[in-house]
Scaffold this active site. Structure first.
Site, PDB file in Angstrom:
ATOM      1  N   TRP A  35       0.819  -1.222   0.000  1.00  0.00           N
ATOM      2  CA  TRP A  35       0.000   0.000   0.000  1.00  0.00           C
ATOM      3  C   TRP A  35       0.845   1.261   0.000  1.00  0.00           C
ATOM      4  O   TRP A  35       1.858   1.333   0.684  1.00  0.00           O
ATOM      5  CB  TRP A  35      -0.879  -0.008   1.255  1.00  0.00           C
ATOM      6  CG  TRP A  35      -1.483   1.300   1.610  1.00  0.00           C
ATOM      7  CD1 TRP A  35      -0.878   2.330   2.295  1.00  0.00           C
ATOM      8  CD2 TRP A  35      -2.810   1.751   1.318  1.00  0.00           C
ATOM      9  NE1 TRP A  35      -1.763   3.373   2.443  1.00  0.00           N
ATOM     10  CE2 TRP A  35      -2.961   3.053   1.859  1.00  0.00           C
ATOM     11  CE3 TRP A  35      -3.905   1.174   0.651  1.00  0.00           C
ATOM     12  CZ2 TRP A  35      -4.133   3.783   1.750  1.00  0.00           C
ATOM     13  CZ3 TRP A  35      -5.083   1.911   0.559  1.00  0.00           C
ATOM     14  CH2 TRP A  35      -5.189   3.198   1.104  1.00  0.00           C
ATOM     15  N   MET A  36       0.331   2.282  -0.701  1.00  0.00           N
ATOM     16  CA  MET A  36       0.957   3.614  -0.669  1.00  0.00           C
ATOM     17  C   MET A  36      -0.134   4.675  -0.526  1.00  0.00           C
ATOM     18  O   MET A  36      -1.182   4.547  -1.148  1.00  0.00           O
ATOM     19  CB  MET A  36       1.705   3.830  -1.985  1.00  0.00           C
ATOM     20  CG  MET A  36       2.319   5.196  -2.162  1.00  0.00           C
ATOM     21  SD  MET A  36       3.171   5.328  -3.768  1.00  0.00           S
ATOM     22  CE  MET A  36       1.788   5.777  -4.802  1.00  0.00           C
ATOM     23  N   ASN A  37       0.098   5.700   0.307  1.00  0.00           N
ATOM     24  CA  ASN A  37      -0.721   6.909   0.183  1.00  0.00           C
ATOM     25  C   ASN A  37       0.162   8.139   0.073  1.00  0.00           C
ATOM     26  O   ASN A  37       1.110   8.087  -0.725  1.00  0.00           O
ATOM     27  CB  ASN A  37      -1.886   6.982   1.186  1.00  0.00           C
ATOM     28  CG  ASN A  37      -1.559   6.927   2.654  1.00  0.00           C
ATOM     29  OD1 ASN A  37      -1.079   5.923   3.143  1.00  0.00           O
ATOM     30  ND2 ASN A  37      -1.846   7.977   3.385  1.00  0.00           N
ATOM     31  N   ASP A  38      -0.115   9.197   0.780  1.00  0.00           N
ATOM     32  CA  ASP A  38       0.462  10.522   0.493  1.00  0.00           C
ATOM     33  C   ASP A  38       1.939  10.566   0.089  1.00  0.00           C
ATOM     34  O   ASP A  38       2.774   9.892   0.703  1.00  0.00           O
ATOM     35  CB  ASP A  38       0.400  11.414   1.746  1.00  0.00           C
ATOM     36  CG  ASP A  38      -0.896  11.320   2.479  1.00  0.00           C
ATOM     37  OD1 ASP A  38      -1.842  10.721   1.966  1.00  0.00           O
ATOM     38  OD2 ASP A  38      -0.951  11.843   3.605  1.00  0.00           O
ATOM     39  N   PHE A  97       3.507   9.099  10.200  1.00  0.00           N
ATOM     40  CA  PHE A  97       2.564   9.734   9.282  1.00  0.00           C
ATOM     41  C   PHE A  97       3.282  10.764   8.406  1.00  0.00           C
ATOM     42  O   PHE A  97       4.485  10.972   8.514  1.00  0.00           O
ATOM     43  CB  PHE A  97       1.419  10.380  10.080  1.00  0.00           C
ATOM     44  CG  PHE A  97       0.304   9.409  10.434  1.00  0.00           C
ATOM     45  CD1 PHE A  97       0.490   8.034  10.392  1.00  0.00           C
ATOM     46  CD2 PHE A  97      -0.948   9.893  10.807  1.00  0.00           C
ATOM     47  CE1 PHE A  97      -0.547   7.158  10.715  1.00  0.00           C
ATOM     48  CE2 PHE A  97      -1.991   9.028  11.132  1.00  0.00           C
ATOM     49  CZ  PHE A  97      -1.796   7.661  11.090  1.00  0.00           C
ATOM     50  N   SER A  98       2.481  11.434   7.606  1.00  0.00           N
ATOM     51  CA  SER A  98       3.040  12.292   6.548  1.00  0.00           C
ATOM     52  C   SER A  98       3.915  13.424   7.074  1.00  0.00           C
ATOM     53  O   SER A  98       3.786  13.854   8.220  1.00  0.00           O
ATOM     54  CB  SER A  98       1.907  12.876   5.714  1.00  0.00           C
ATOM     55  OG  SER A  98       1.403  11.858   4.885  1.00  0.00           O
ATOM     56  N   GLU A 221      -5.707  18.269   6.330  1.00  0.00           N
ATOM     57  CA  GLU A 221      -4.530  17.406   6.229  1.00  0.00           C
ATOM     58  C   GLU A 221      -3.516  18.007   5.245  1.00  0.00           C
ATOM     59  O   GLU A 221      -3.855  18.778   4.360  1.00  0.00           O
ATOM     60  CB  GLU A 221      -4.961  16.008   5.756  1.00  0.00           C
ATOM     61  CG  GLU A 221      -5.926  15.343   6.737  1.00  0.00           C
ATOM     62  CD  GLU A 221      -6.185  13.872   6.402  1.00  0.00           C
ATOM     63  OE1 GLU A 221      -6.062  13.046   7.302  1.00  0.00           O
ATOM     64  OE2 GLU A 221      -6.507  13.558   5.247  1.00  0.00           O
TER      65      GLU A 221
HETATM   66  C1  FRU Z   1      -3.800  11.925   4.423  1.00  0.00           C
HETATM   67  C2  FRU Z   1      -3.423  11.274   5.720  1.00  0.00           C
HETATM   68  C3  FRU Z   1      -2.518  12.189   6.534  1.00  0.00           C
HETATM   69  C4  FRU Z   1      -1.788  11.235   7.417  1.00  0.00           C
HETATM   70  C5  FRU Z   1      -1.601  10.041   6.525  1.00  0.00           C
HETATM   71  C6  FRU Z   1      -1.633   8.728   7.225  1.00  0.00           C
HETATM   72  O1  FRU Z   1      -4.110  11.057   3.397  1.00  0.00           O
HETATM   73  O2  FRU Z   1      -4.585  10.945   6.451  1.00  0.00           O
HETATM   74  O3  FRU Z   1      -3.195  13.201   7.227  1.00  0.00           O
HETATM   75  O4  FRU Z   1      -0.570  11.738   7.847  1.00  0.00           O
HETATM   76  O5  FRU Z   1      -2.644  10.093   5.564  1.00  0.00           O
HETATM   77  O6  FRU Z   1      -1.280   7.701   6.380  1.00  0.00           O
END
Ligand code: FRU
Length: 493
Positions: A35-38, A97-98, A221
């Protein structure tokens, strides 16, 4: 190196080999596995452009956050590096987190949010989000021994200690500044500003911006803040926003405010927000300034509410958007793909003044799923608008995705209903195009599993994940009425 980070390295090394290259986009960043997000820590350091990202290697779902890491010279080909951080300390045990990155005294400094749990007097536990620091050399990173360097207690009353995340650092006039996403007791999003002589010691300055109308979301965010062309821009991703006409249709939105910033008093006077992207998939953007002065923005090309639209069989999930160069024209923020993408262009095919009347056509050699397509659409007769123009792509007998423009309303609609989705997630979005309906310019970038549409030289953008099978590579043009179009197409290879 901690056991947790070592475990992640071993896992990603073994597992990433199992994914065939054709299963991934060609020039968009994806996680090696999982998985990947921000996007995080997007920065130039030691001759390379670094991109970190929210990462959970072990599943295709969000989990305890690591920081993935990759580097590039040109932002179109990326070298995937081993994960930079794992949630391996007490202060970040529930996730790294980010955050962001900067060069500080020759070192690469990462600022991120460490998530932990606090036991309250009544015995229950509550999450705590605090800001932490790590230093590295561009490859190996070590967390600072004095972490966390900013805690929620440093903020005035009324600022949430639970939702306090995503630090963005910059340096100005010899001092470091940092903004963090937050919300207040009224459940309204805000951004708080800190300053420090070094990235290790900080002081609270002010609430830089807030959801003063009550209509700009709860938690803000991933904030970002920069000056350009005499104006200042605040970017953030407010959660839980309601749509307003053609703006803010994504629930969790990526928006920008333009305004005036007084550096001495730290007062930011902002105008009303606007969407940064009018498609489905664009969240948590982050910018960086390159040594040549360009400001580049990259985002998670995904939406928290449409995670169900995914390929069940793949071992990885999510992509970053194309890195986009941002600029200001007439007070508006424009976005175009970084010019380095042009170096991938091959096999130019060009058509000028193709007249289409009440029919659908294809053009010889205009097809593909990794393409850069430039289109100019004009009515044949200036005084007689056509009714509807349609561009279909990722098309075969079974599938197609569509861009449809109605000049009388000036609305461009993207529709991915027939892109192969098996889920009831949103598949249509509309963008009210600002320009002159006598000339619509589109640049469509396709990369296997996505479409990014830059409208009128980047004044507006629509981004969409498209999971259609790769043999659906047709492109066609249809009109109700009469148009004259110019088409330039390159393969991106
Ligand atoms: C945004 C977020 C950030 C947080 C991160 C956690 O997509 O919710 O606010 O740091 O993703 O993965």
């Amino acid at each position: 190196m901690s056991l947790k980070l070592e475990k992640a390295h071993k896992y990603e090394k073994e597992e990433k080999q199992k994914i065939p290259a054709e299963e991934k986009p060609v020039f968009h960043v994806t996680p090696p596995i999982g998985w990947m997000n921000d996007p995080n820590g997007f920065s130039f350091y030691n001759g390379e452009i670094h991109l970190f990202y929210q990462y959970h290697p072990y599943t295709r779902d969000w989990g305890p956050m690591h920081w993935g890491h990759c580097v590039s010279k040109d932002m179109v080909s990326w070298e995937m590096l081993p994960a930079a951080m794992a949630p391996d300390q007490e202060y970040d045990a529930f996730g790294c987190f980010s955050g962001s990155a900067i060069e500080a005294d020759g070192k690469h400094a990462l600022m991120y949010t460490g998530v932990s749990k606090k036991t309250l007097p009544d015995g229950t536990t509550q999450e705590r989000q605090n800001q932490c620091l790590a230093y590295g050399d561009g490859r190996v990173y070590e967390k600072f021994s004095g972490n966390p360097v900013i805690t929620g207690e440093m903020m005035p009353k009324g600022c949430s200690r639970i939702d306090f995340r995503d630090p963005k650092i910059w340096k100005e006039d010899g001092k470091y500044y940092l903004i963090v996403g937050n919300k207040n007791d009224d459940q309204r999003g805000q951004v708080v500003l800190f300053s420090g002589k070094t990235p290790e010691s900080w002081e609270f300055e002010t609430v830089l911006a807030e959801n003063s109308t009550g209509e700009i979301g709860t938690m803000w965010e991933c904030p970002d803040f920069f000056g350009m062309d005499g104006k200042h821009f605040l970017i953030c991703s407010p959660q839980d926003m309601k749509a307003q006409k053609y703006e803010f249709h994504n629930g969790n939105n990526a928006v920008f405010f333009v305004g005036e910033y007084d550096k001495e008093t730290h007062v930011f006077k902002k105008e009303a927000p606007k969407s940064l992207d009018y498609g489905f998939d664009f969240y948590a953007p982050q910018t960086t300034e390159l040594p040549d002065g360009r400001r580049i923005m990259i985002a998670w090309m995904q939406n928290w509410d449409t995670l169900a639209y995914r390929r069940n069989e793949s071992k990885w999930f999510a992509q970053m958007s194309l890195p986009r160069e941002v600029s200001v024209k007439n007070g508006r923020l424009y976005q175009v793909p970084v010019r380095e993408l042009d170096s991938m262009r091959a096999n130019k095919v060009e058509y000028r003044d193709v007249v289409i009347k009440d029919t659908r056509i294809t053009l010889d050699q205009i097809e593909g799923r990794t393409v850069d397509l430039e289109l100019v659409i004009r009515p044949v007769d200036k005084d007689k608008l056509y009714k509807k123009f349609e561009l279909c792509f990722a098309e075969n007998e079974k599938y197609h995705s569509t861009l449809r423009f109605r000049p009388d309303e000036s609305v461009l609609k993207i529709d991915r209903s027939f892109s192969g989705s098996e889920r009831a997630v949103v598949h249509q979005r509309e963008c009210l195009v600002n320009g002159d309906c006598n000339e619509l310019k589109l640049r469509v970038i396709l990369d296997r599993f996505s479409a990014e549409i830059f409208i009128n030289d980047g004044e507006q953008v629509m981004s969409a994940v498209i999971l259609t099978e790769q043999d659906a590579k047709g492109i066609s043009f249809a009109v109700n009425g009469a148009v004259r179009i110019d088409v330039v197409k390159y393969d991106l290879a």
